[in-house]
Design a protein around this motif. Structure first.
Motif, PDB file in Angstrom:
ATOM      1  N   GLU A 188     -29.903 -53.616  66.247  1.00  0.00           N
ATOM      2  CA  GLU A 188     -28.641 -54.222  66.673  1.00  0.00           C
ATOM      3  C   GLU A 188     -28.251 -55.379  65.747  1.00  0.00           C
ATOM      4  OE1 GLU A 188     -27.723 -56.047  70.853  1.00  0.00           O
ATOM      5  OE2 GLU A 188     -28.638 -54.061  71.069  1.00  0.00           O
ATOM      6  N   ASP A 189     -29.236 -56.234  65.446  1.00  0.00           N
ATOM      7  CA  ASP A 189     -28.955 -57.398  64.595  1.00  0.00           C
ATOM      8  C   ASP A 189     -28.570 -56.987  63.176  1.00  0.00           C
ATOM      9  OD1 ASP A 189     -29.371 -59.220  66.634  1.00  0.00           O
ATOM     10  OD2 ASP A 189     -31.496 -59.497  66.162  1.00  0.00           O
ATOM     11  N   VAL A 190     -29.202 -55.944  62.678  1.00  0.00           N
ATOM     12  CA  VAL A 190     -28.875 -55.482  61.335  1.00  0.00           C
ATOM     13  C   VAL A 190     -27.482 -54.843  61.323  1.00  0.00           C
ATOM     14  CG1 VAL A 190     -29.469 -53.736  59.599  1.00  0.00           C
ATOM     15  CG2 VAL A 190     -31.220 -55.300  60.449  1.00  0.00           C
ATOM     16  N   ARG A 191     -27.171 -54.099  62.359  1.00  0.00           N
ATOM     17  CA  ARG A 191     -25.812 -53.536  62.452  1.00  0.00           C
ATOM     18  C   ARG A 191     -24.766 -54.640  62.473  1.00  0.00           C
ATOM     19  NH1 ARG A 191     -25.423 -48.267  62.748  1.00  0.00           N
ATOM     20  NH2 ARG A 191     -27.011 -47.074  63.864  1.00  0.00           N
ATOM     21  N   ALA A 192     -25.034 -55.677  63.256  1.00  0.00           N
ATOM     22  CA  ALA A 192     -24.058 -56.756  63.397  1.00  0.00           C
ATOM     23  C   ALA A 192     -23.956 -57.610  62.139  1.00  0.00           C
ATOM     24  CB  ALA A 192     -24.422 -57.639  64.592  1.00  0.00           C
ATOM     25  N   GLY A 193     -25.087 -57.803  61.444  1.00  0.00           N
ATOM     26  CA  GLY A 193     -25.094 -58.819  60.390  1.00  0.00           C
ATOM     27  C   GLY A 193     -25.159 -58.309  58.967  1.00  0.00           C
ATOM     28  N   LEU A 194     -25.747 -57.140  58.770  1.00  0.00           N
ATOM     29  CA  LEU A 194     -26.099 -56.795  57.392  1.00  0.00           C
ATOM     30  C   LEU A 194     -25.175 -55.763  56.742  1.00  0.00           C
ATOM     31  CD1 LEU A 194     -28.336 -57.985  55.712  1.00  0.00           C
ATOM     32  CD2 LEU A 194     -29.722 -55.949  56.182  1.00  0.00           C
ATOM     33  N   LEU A 195     -24.477 -54.993  57.560  1.00  0.00           N
ATOM     34  CA  LEU A 195     -23.748 -53.864  56.990  1.00  0.00           C
ATOM     35  C   LEU A 195     -22.486 -54.256  56.237  1.00  0.00           C
ATOM     36  CD1 LEU A 195     -24.258 -51.117  59.747  1.00  0.00           C
ATOM     37  CD2 LEU A 195     -25.659 -51.663  57.729  1.00  0.00           C
ATOM     38  N   SER A 196     -21.891 -55.413  56.602  1.00  0.00           N
ATOM     39  CA  SER A 196     -20.693 -55.842  55.881  1.00  0.00           C
ATOM     40  C   SER A 196     -20.703 -57.352  55.715  1.00  0.00           C
ATOM     41  CB  SER A 196     -19.439 -55.387  56.646  1.00  0.00           C
ATOM     42  OG  SER A 196     -19.456 -55.958  57.943  1.00  0.00           O
ATOM     43  N   PRO A 197     -20.009 -57.845  54.665  1.00  0.00           N
ATOM     44  CA  PRO A 197     -20.003 -59.289  54.432  1.00  0.00           C
ATOM     45  C   PRO A 197     -19.146 -60.030  55.461  1.00  0.00           C
ATOM     46  CG  PRO A 197     -18.893 -58.090  52.628  1.00  0.00           C
ATOM     47  CD  PRO A 197     -19.291 -57.074  53.662  1.00  0.00           C
ATOM     48  N   PRO A 198     -19.414 -61.312  55.759  1.00  0.00           N
ATOM     49  CA  PRO A 198     -20.556 -62.072  55.258  1.00  0.00           C
ATOM     50  C   PRO A 198     -21.865 -61.568  55.869  1.00  0.00           C
ATOM     51  CG  PRO A 198     -19.396 -63.319  56.963  1.00  0.00           C
ATOM     52  CD  PRO A 198     -18.597 -62.070  56.726  1.00  0.00           C
ATOM     53  N   ARG A 199     -22.844 -61.294  55.012  1.00  0.00           N
ATOM     54  CA  ARG A 199     -24.082 -60.691  55.501  1.00  0.00           C
ATOM     55  C   ARG A 199     -25.073 -61.780  55.936  1.00  0.00           C
ATOM     56  NH1 ARG A 199     -23.289 -55.319  53.317  1.00  0.00           N
ATOM     57  NH2 ARG A 199     -21.992 -55.530  51.456  1.00  0.00           N
ATOM     58  N   TYR A 200     -25.690 -61.573  57.088  1.00  0.00           N
ATOM     59  CA  TYR A 200     -26.668 -62.544  57.581  1.00  0.00           C
ATOM     60  C   TYR A 200     -27.708 -61.860  58.456  1.00  0.00           C
ATOM     61  CZ  TYR A 200     -23.950 -62.075  61.844  1.00  0.00           C
ATOM     62  OH  TYR A 200     -23.313 -61.541  62.945  1.00  0.00           O
ATOM     63  N   LEU A 201     -28.863 -62.498  58.568  1.00  0.00           N
ATOM     64  CA  LEU A 201     -29.953 -62.007  59.421  1.00  0.00           C
ATOM     65  C   LEU A 201     -30.449 -63.141  60.305  1.00  0.00           C
ATOM     66  CD1 LEU A 201     -32.151 -60.028  56.845  1.00  0.00           C
ATOM     67  CD2 LEU A 201     -31.103 -59.075  58.910  1.00  0.00           C
ATOM     68  N   PRO A 202     -30.825 -62.866  61.562  1.00  0.00           N
ATOM     69  CA  PRO A 202     -31.410 -63.922  62.395  1.00  0.00           C
ATOM     70  C   PRO A 202     -32.809 -64.293  61.891  1.00  0.00           C
ATOM     71  CG  PRO A 202     -30.753 -62.014  63.716  1.00  0.00           C
ATOM     72  CD  PRO A 202     -30.692 -61.599  62.290  1.00  0.00           C
ATOM     73  N   PRO A 203     -33.176 -65.572  62.017  1.00  0.00           N
ATOM     74  CA  PRO A 203     -34.432 -66.052  61.446  1.00  0.00           C
ATOM     75  C   PRO A 203     -35.698 -65.453  62.040  1.00  0.00           C
ATOM     76  CG  PRO A 203     -33.227 -67.834  62.574  1.00  0.00           C
ATOM     77  CD  PRO A 203     -32.338 -66.651  62.545  1.00  0.00           C
ATOM     78  N   LYS A 204     -35.649 -64.935  63.265  1.00  0.00           N
ATOM     79  CA  LYS A 204     -36.936 -64.554  63.875  1.00  0.00           C
ATOM     80  C   LYS A 204     -37.661 -63.452  63.096  1.00  0.00           C
ATOM     81  CE  LYS A 204     -35.129 -61.341  67.307  1.00  0.00           C
ATOM     82  NZ  LYS A 204     -34.992 -60.981  68.719  1.00  0.00           N
ATOM     83  N   TYR A 205     -36.926 -62.673  62.286  1.00  0.00           N
ATOM     84  CA  TYR A 205     -37.568 -61.572  61.564  1.00  0.00           C
ATOM     85  C   TYR A 205     -38.411 -62.015  60.369  1.00  0.00           C
ATOM     86  CZ  TYR A 205     -34.542 -59.082  64.685  1.00  0.00           C
ATOM     87  OH  TYR A 205     -33.922 -58.641  65.817  1.00  0.00           O
ATOM     88  N   PHE A 206     -38.312 -63.275  60.007  1.00  0.00           N
ATOM     89  CA  PHE A 206     -39.215 -63.814  58.980  1.00  0.00           C
ATOM     90  C   PHE A 206     -40.678 -63.725  59.399  1.00  0.00           C
ATOM     91  CE2 PHE A 206     -35.709 -66.851  57.619  1.00  0.00           C
ATOM     92  CZ  PHE A 206     -35.606 -66.355  56.330  1.00  0.00           C
ATOM     93  N   TYR A 207     -40.894 -63.838  60.726  1.00  0.00           N
ATOM     94  CA  TYR A 207     -42.229 -64.183  61.197  1.00  0.00           C
ATOM     95  C   TYR A 207     -43.056 -62.985  61.613  1.00  0.00           C
ATOM     96  CZ  TYR A 207     -40.208 -68.815  60.958  1.00  0.00           C
ATOM     97  OH  TYR A 207     -39.598 -69.950  60.511  1.00  0.00           O
ATOM     98  N   ASP A 208     -43.272 -62.044  60.674  1.00  0.00           N
ATOM     99  CA  ASP A 208     -44.339 -61.077  60.912  1.00  0.00           C
ATOM    100  C   ASP A 208     -45.639 -61.791  60.519  1.00  0.00           C
ATOM    101  OD1 ASP A 208     -44.108 -61.099  58.135  1.00  0.00           O
ATOM    102  OD2 ASP A 208     -44.344 -58.934  57.908  1.00  0.00           O
ATOM    103  N   ASP A 209     -46.737 -61.062  60.512  1.00  0.00           N
ATOM    104  CA  ASP A 209     -48.029 -61.684  60.233  1.00  0.00           C
ATOM    105  C   ASP A 209     -48.002 -62.407  58.885  1.00  0.00           C
ATOM    106  OD1 ASP A 209     -50.616 -62.357  60.629  1.00  0.00           O
ATOM    107  OD2 ASP A 209     -51.443 -60.324  60.465  1.00  0.00           O
TER     108      ASP A 209
END
Ligand code: SAH
Ligand code: TRP
Length: 311
Positions: free
Chosen positions: A6-27
């Motif tokens: 959902e977040d990638v659909r909302a943020g990444l598919l068209s500009p301005p492109r953005y991602l929520p920070p929580k995905y940084f935190y894998d192991d």
């Protein structure tokens, strides 16, 4: 993965492109963040840690918490200063670390249990944006803790909503301890998010590996550059991944393709830098009153203890 889609659909598919920070935190991301905190350039961790050491006993003796509940606890390393203060004051409590990164949570719990055998730890794994609605009840007051200037990673509206949510969970007499990074010399800020060892760059790029793994994507990390710049108008660091070539990226799970030109950017994080008055206002807007404001001599960082207003 559903959130991510959902977040990638909302943020990444068209500009301005953005991602929520929580995905940084894998192991791996959490380990990299841990290393960032030890770089000479990244001053906030050391500043906050020394404030917690110096004023930990003031905080604990004032709040006398039955539970310390920490949002986005990560390694819980700085929280040890509060637990040390508990020991010094012969005060016992429950510690509830809440984090989206399960491996970090488990490791922190294991390490804390051996360092503080008296401590009862009740970890919560999950996304704190999904709601703090059903926190287990405890005896005594809760000290809510939100460190690392993670509040700066939210927009003004998000920060207000988040603090308001915490406020809704607070019982009369509960406390909130907030760490927030302050406005300062541009060069100091810039260096903190562009460490010479390249750890911040690696951390930023790692989010693409998360997308590759979770969404069957084919981002090539060497086709992107880390960029972190201080935006004076909005008083925030903006962190980007910048495409260095013309490229198309396949997102298998979404059955989508992204086309990027050289210089096209994805906003991966903002980190706002506050005036003290802004921190106070953020709290006041949710009905929280500042009890204590702790800061170093150079005013680089604010640690604020607040309570539900009694007016
Ligand atoms: N409090 C620590 C870590 C800060 S880094 C410190 O001050 O050093 C941010 C932490 O918040 C990470 O451990 C990350 O896993 C966690 N986090 C980020 N987004 C989150 C979310 N939506 N829900 C729960 N935890 C989150
Ligand atoms: N809360 C931290 C901050 O705003 C998070 C952080 C530090 C961060 N360095 C980073 C996030 C680099 C992304 C990239 O300072």
């Amino acid at each position: 993965v559903l959130d991510l889609i959902e977040d990638v659909r909302a943020g990444l598919l068209s500009p301005p492109r953005y991602l929520p920070p929580k995905y940084f935190y894998d192991d791996r991301g959490s380990s990299l963040f841990d290393l960032i905190c030890e770089t000479p350039e990244y001053y906030p961790t050391r500043m906050e840690d020394s404030l917690l050491s110096r004023y930990g006993q003031d905080i604990i003796s004032r709040a006398r918490p039955g539970r310390i509940l920490e949002l986005g606890s990560g390694t819980s390393r700085k929280t040890r200063r509060l637990l040390d203060a508990c020991e010094q004051l012969a005060h016992t409590c429950i510690y509830t670390p809440y984090d989206v990164c399960e491996p970090a949570l488990e490791q922190a719990a294991t390490e804390l249990l051996s360092a503080y055998p008296w401590l009862e730890i009740t970890p919560l794994a999950g996304d704190y944006h999904a709601g703090l609605g059903n926190l287990p009840a405890v005896e005594g007051t809760t000290l809510f803790v939100f460190l690392g200037s993670t509040i700066g990673n939210f927009s003004d509206a998000e920060a207000n909503a988040f603090i308001n949510e915490i406020r809704q969970c607070m019982q009369p007499g509960d406390f909130f301890l907030l760490g927030a990074d302050r406005v300062k010399n541009n060069a100091v800020l810039h260096a903190a998010y562009n460490d010479l060892g390249g750890l911040t760059a690696a951390f930023n790029l790692n989010v693409l590996s998360v997308l590759n793994r979770e969404l069957q994507a084919d981002f090539r990390l060497d086709n992107f550059a880390h960029e972190a710049v201080f935006n004076t108008q909005f008083s925030r660091i903006e962190m980007y991944l910048v495409s260095s070539v013309q490229q198309s990226i396949r997102l298998g799970t979404l059955a989508e393709t992204i086309v990027l030109e050289p210089g096209d950017r994805i906003l991966t994080e903002i980190s706002r830098k506050f005036l003290y008055e802004e921190v106070e206002k953020l709290l006041a807007d949710s009905g929280l009153t500042v009890i204590n404001h702790f800061e170093p001599d150079n005013g680089y960082f604010s640690l604020v203890l607040a309570q539900l207003g009694c007016s």
